[in-house]
Design a protein around this motif. Structure first.
Motif, PDB file in Angstrom:
ATOM      1  N   LEU A   1      38.385 102.351  35.876  1.00 30.01           N
ATOM      2  CA  LEU A   1      37.002 102.136  35.462  1.00 30.01           C
ATOM      3  C   LEU A   1      36.720 102.831  34.126  1.00 30.01           C
ATOM      4  O   LEU A   1      36.046 102.270  33.256  1.00 30.01           O
ATOM      5  CB  LEU A   1      36.041 102.641  36.537  1.00 30.01           C
ATOM      6  N   ASP A   2      37.233 104.041  33.966  1.00 28.26           N
ATOM      7  CA  ASP A   2      37.050 104.769  32.703  1.00 28.26           C
ATOM      8  C   ASP A   2      37.694 104.010  31.540  1.00 28.26           C
ATOM      9  O   ASP A   2      37.122 103.916  30.439  1.00 28.26           O
ATOM     10  CB  ASP A   2      37.648 106.170  32.808  1.00 28.26           C
ATOM     11  N   LYS A   3      38.894 103.465  31.778  1.00 30.44           N
ATOM     12  CA  LYS A   3      39.576 102.698  30.726  1.00 30.44           C
ATOM     13  C   LYS A   3      38.779 101.454  30.353  1.00 30.44           C
ATOM     14  O   LYS A   3      38.646 101.117  29.170  1.00 30.44           O
ATOM     15  CB  LYS A   3      40.969 102.299  31.197  1.00 30.44           C
ATOM     16  N   LEU A   4      38.233 100.779  31.359  1.00 34.07           N
ATOM     17  CA  LEU A   4      37.451  99.570  31.082  1.00 34.07           C
ATOM     18  C   LEU A   4      36.148  99.899  30.358  1.00 34.07           C
ATOM     19  O   LEU A   4      35.703  99.138  29.495  1.00 34.07           O
ATOM     20  CB  LEU A   4      37.172  98.827  32.387  1.00 34.07           C
ATOM     21  N   LYS A   5      35.544 101.017  30.709  1.00 30.96           N
ATOM     22  CA  LYS A   5      34.330 101.448  29.995  1.00 30.96           C
ATOM     23  C   LYS A   5      34.648 101.705  28.523  1.00 30.96           C
ATOM     24  O   LYS A   5      33.903 101.283  27.628  1.00 30.96           O
ATOM     25  CB  LYS A   5      33.773 102.714  30.643  1.00 30.96           C
ATOM     26  N   LYS A   6      35.766 102.386  28.276  1.00 37.05           N
ATOM     27  CA  LYS A   6      36.174 102.667  26.903  1.00 37.05           C
ATOM     28  C   LYS A   6      36.494 101.376  26.161  1.00 37.05           C
ATOM     29  O   LYS A   6      36.108 101.195  24.993  1.00 37.05           O
ATOM     30  CB  LYS A   6      37.389 103.591  26.909  1.00 37.05           C
TER      31      LYS A   6
END
Length: 808
Positions: free
Chosen positions: A146-151
């Motif tokens: 999720l953090d990677k997709l947010k970035k």
């Protein structure tokens, strides 16, 4: 006040997590001044959605507000604190007086957040089982993705912004080029003077430079659009994979665990965690969808031919795909948080709660959606899954079946609780073969419609409850729970649609196998018994249950055998008029209601055959006894003991006629054992008072009259004629010494104890001749049957009765 004291030691992220759950809905200052009062209340045992807890919840809310106002008026507080508490008291009265259940939910949520933060702070490196480590690892992976997709979404947002600026610059330059072209056209139509020629040449050079720059910008724009489309495609695939993991793995696992909890499996409810993931997903999806729409608009405003194909169509396709993902996420996160009862009695109040996990993030509550509940048959549920459209026809009538979803700021939940539903009528299908109404499964269908993005998108959603069996009388409950238990335990694997636009709606209703391996059934029975009675079944207990279920005591290894649905709850046990499940259910009921502490203390052997009990007791001294569940009496518990006959100098095993729930409601089993003085040792050699002494009811000779002026009598269990058989030991010294044959045909091989001591009294039977079960093991509001035996007044001679009365 232990939790509040620990809370004050928190620092850093743990403290921040706790602070985030407090606010105007429940200020931290209130938690501070009422710390002791709050922690003294049984919040963990209180269910705000349970109708039986509503009155207590209302009293608790009123008491809390009064306590808060009392604190606010205290002279010990400073002016600012008093103002804060006064504001909180006013807020509580305005928002919670008419809805005390919401206040209970808020407090429980705050206390749970505190507990979680304290646990994490106290045990940062605590050793946990591999299964827990596996779950933690999975959760960590999901959070990292999720953090990677947010970035990634933030990066594409920057690209879209740069592309928009590039396109705006292109448009400005294009306007300049068009302006030069207009000027050139104007000069071309004028006389060829020296000044005009020079000006025309200058304008043409400027236009060429502008056109070269425009061609470069156009190429750059095409490349940016292609690159952005590739990145969006990659993001879309990653979102799809992660969403599949969250919905088809974690949410389905949650639903399966919710179903298994109906059989007594401990339910680790992580729905809040799943909601957090879904909310992050919906944010990412919505932001990427907005980006795609903006690029789609930019492409429409400035069409540029590309050798790579029509880029506008590609973004339209991406828009369609990501909207499909959004639709799947919204429809799949419409879940039943609190299930309706799986055994549902007509004309009986019941509750349910549904929740939209992504409702808060999508601002669905800005147009509050209505939810409607109907009951449908298994055939209708199958048709609904195939056609994926809402149902209009119902199989019954439910009162109070509509509600409006509300957003609760404190818990960040969009939900609606149905507190007063009632099934008035049910329409059943035709029965086939040996089917009964207790085999028929229904489901509650929850339907609604959500509007998102200023009514740009409309989602029609629905979800099905677990199978429900409808009964009209309490005597139908055991078989109904057999149907539910089998379904909960052995539901067929679900089908997961391969296309990301398909929305998962649950298993195929309501397929179950006709037979299952015995080890799986043993696990189910153990879980049910553990949940009902506090302690599970031993290997010896399960072995005995296997011999009962398979009707064969000669087999030693049942691990590879399959038990059928018919053996489980259809076919009567040998020489009995009840099934295996009815027998087990009755034992579970009497144990939960009357023998729970004894069972958990290990003084009840219970699951042992008559012959084995006799063999065990004959090897022990006289007065040794054990407790076993009756094979012939539903919910019956008998005392078996060994005694010496002084006339024949032999040992013999005797068994009391089984006690039932009715008997235990008059006098407890421990007190009955205390009454029978010939019982000396609990098998194998434990002194009776050591085993049962702490469960005896205290008794004093000189009891004062009760408040109504009456002296309360004490009933004592008594076996007439026992003195001559067991070396002078009697259950009550004032009893006539008449011989009562232990194997009289009238008692079916049992000795019948009396509960009324005294000369000339008629014996009160401890075991009822008919089953007295009221079948309320799982807390259902059921009718109790009338067990009184009718009196035939035609057999009474009135004249003799009158004469007898006068002679007195």
């Amino acid at each position: 006040m232990a939790q509040w004291a620990k809370l004050q030691q928190l620092q850093g992220e743990a403290l921040k997590q706790v602070q985030n759950v407090y606010g105007d809905h429940f200020p931290l200052e209130v938690r501070f001044v009422l710390a002791q009062w709050i922690e003294d209340k049984p919040w963990s045992e209180l269910d705000p959605d349970n109708p039986n807890h509503e009155n207590y919840a209302a009293r608790l809310a009123v008491s809390l507000i009064q306590e808060l106002e009392k604190k606010a008026s205290s002279e010990d507080l400073n002016f600012i604190m008093k103002l804060k508490l006064d504001e909180a008291a006013v807020y509580f009265r305005d928002h919670y007086s008419s809805n005390p259940q919401q206040l209970i939910k808020v407090i429980k949520n705050c206390l749970q957040a505190e507990h979680n933060a304290i646990q994490l702070a106290e045990n940062p490196c605590v050793h946990v089982p591999n299964q827990i480590l596996g779950i933690s690892h999975i959760h960590q992976e999901i959070s990292q993705h999720l953090d990677k997709l947010k970035k990634k979404t933030q990066e594409t947002e920057e690209e879209v912004r740069r592309m928009q600026q590039e396109q705006e610059s292109f448009v400005i330059q294009y306007q300049e080029s068009a302006k030069r072209q207009a000027q050139i056209q104007q000069l071309t139509n004028q006389p060829n003077t020296h000044n005009n020629v020079e000006m025309l040449s200058k304008l043409q050079r400027e236009k060429e430079l502008l056109d070269d720059a425009l061609r470069q910008r156009a190429t750059s724009l095409v490349q940016q659009r292609q690159a952005l489309a590739d990145r969006q495609q990659d993001t879309l695939m990653q979102v799809h994979a992660l969403q599949t993991r969250v919905l088809d793995d974690e949410l389905i696992k949650w639903k399966r665990n919710q179903q298994l909890s109906g059989n007594g499996v401990i339910f680790e409810n992580n729905l809040d965690q799943i909601q957090e993931w879904c909310e992050l997903l919906v944010e990412i999806i919505w932001q990427n969808r907005q980006q795609i729409k903006r690029v789609e608009m930019l492409c429409s405003q400035l069409p540029i031919n590309s050798p790579m194909g029509n880029i506008l169509e590609r973004f339209r396709s991406l828009n369609s795909d990501i909207t499909g993902l959004l639709s799947s996420l919204v429809t799949s996160t419409f879940v039943i948080e609190k299930l309706p009862p799986q055994v549902m009695k007509t004309n009986t109040r019941f509750t349910a709660t549904v929740r939209l996990l992504v409702g808060g993030k999508l601002n669905v509550h800005m147009t509050p959606p209505q939810v409607r509940v109907t009951i449908i048959s298994e055939a209708q549920a199958n048709s609904l899954l195939k056609n994926k459209v809402g149902m209009t026809e119902a199989s019954g009538e439910i009162l109070n079946n509509t509600g409006t979803m509300e957003y609760h700021q404190a818990t960040r939940q969009l939900s609606v609780s149905f507190r007063n539903m009632q099934l008035r009528k049910i329409k059943r299908a035709e029965k086939k073969g040996t089917e009964s109404v207790m085999d028929e499964k229904f489901s509650l269908l929850f339907q609604s419609e959500f509007k998102v993005g200023g009514e740009e998108l409309v989602f029609r959603v629905w979800t099905l409850s677990l199978p429900v069996v409808v009964i009209v009388h309490g005597n139908q409950e055991p078989h109904a729970w057999a149907t539910v238990t089998w379904d909960n335990a052995f539901a067929e694997p679900v089908y997961i649609p391969p296309r990301m636009s398909d929305s998962y709606q649950g298993r195929v209703p309501f397929a179950v196998p006709d037979k299952v391996p015995w080890p799986q059934m043993a696990e189910v029975l153990n879980m049910k018994f553990h949940a009902a009675c506090g302690q599970g079944l031993s290997a010896e207990n399960l072995q005995y249950l296997a011999t009962k279920g398979f009707r064969n005591s000669q087999i030693q290894d049942f691990s590879n055998m399959m038990i059928t649905w018919s053996q489980f709850c259809k076919e009567p046990l040998p020489d009995r008029n009840f099934t295996f499940w009815e027998w087990f259910y009755a034992i579970m009921k009497v144990t939960r209601e009357h023998l729970r502490v004894l069972w958990n203390d290990g003084v009840v052997i219970g699951f042992i055959g008559r012959r084995n009990a006799e063999e065990m007791l004959l090897k022990r001294p006289s007065g040794t006894f054990l407790l076993r569940f009756s094979d012939s009496e539903l919910g019956g518990v008998t005392i078996a003991w060994v005694a010496e006959d002084p006339q024949q100098e032999t040992h013999e095993v005797f068994m009391l006629q089984p006690f039932t729930s009715r008997d235990f409601s008059i006098r407890t089993l421990a007190d009955r054992i205390n009454d029978l003085k010939h019982l000396l040792y609990l098998y194998p050699d434990r002194a009776k008072d050591q085993a049962f002494g702490k469960y005896y009811t205290p008794f004093t000779e000189n009891q004062p009259p009760s408040s109504n002026g009456y002296v309360k009598p004490v009933l004592v269990t008594h076996i007439p004629g026992l003195t001559g058989m067991v070396s002078g030991l009697d259950s009550f010294p004032g009893t006539p010494q008449s011989y009562f044959p232990p194997h009289s045909p009238d008692t079916g091989g049992y000795i019948d104890p009396s509960s009324m001591p005294g000369s000339g009294d008629q014996p009160m039977h401890a075991g009822a001749a008919v089953s007295d079960m009221d079948y309320d093991l799982l807390g259902m509001d059921l009718m109790s049957g009338d067990m009184d035996v009718p009196v035939d007044f035609s057999t009474i001679n009135v004249s003799d009765l009158v004469a007898y009365t006068k002679s007195e």
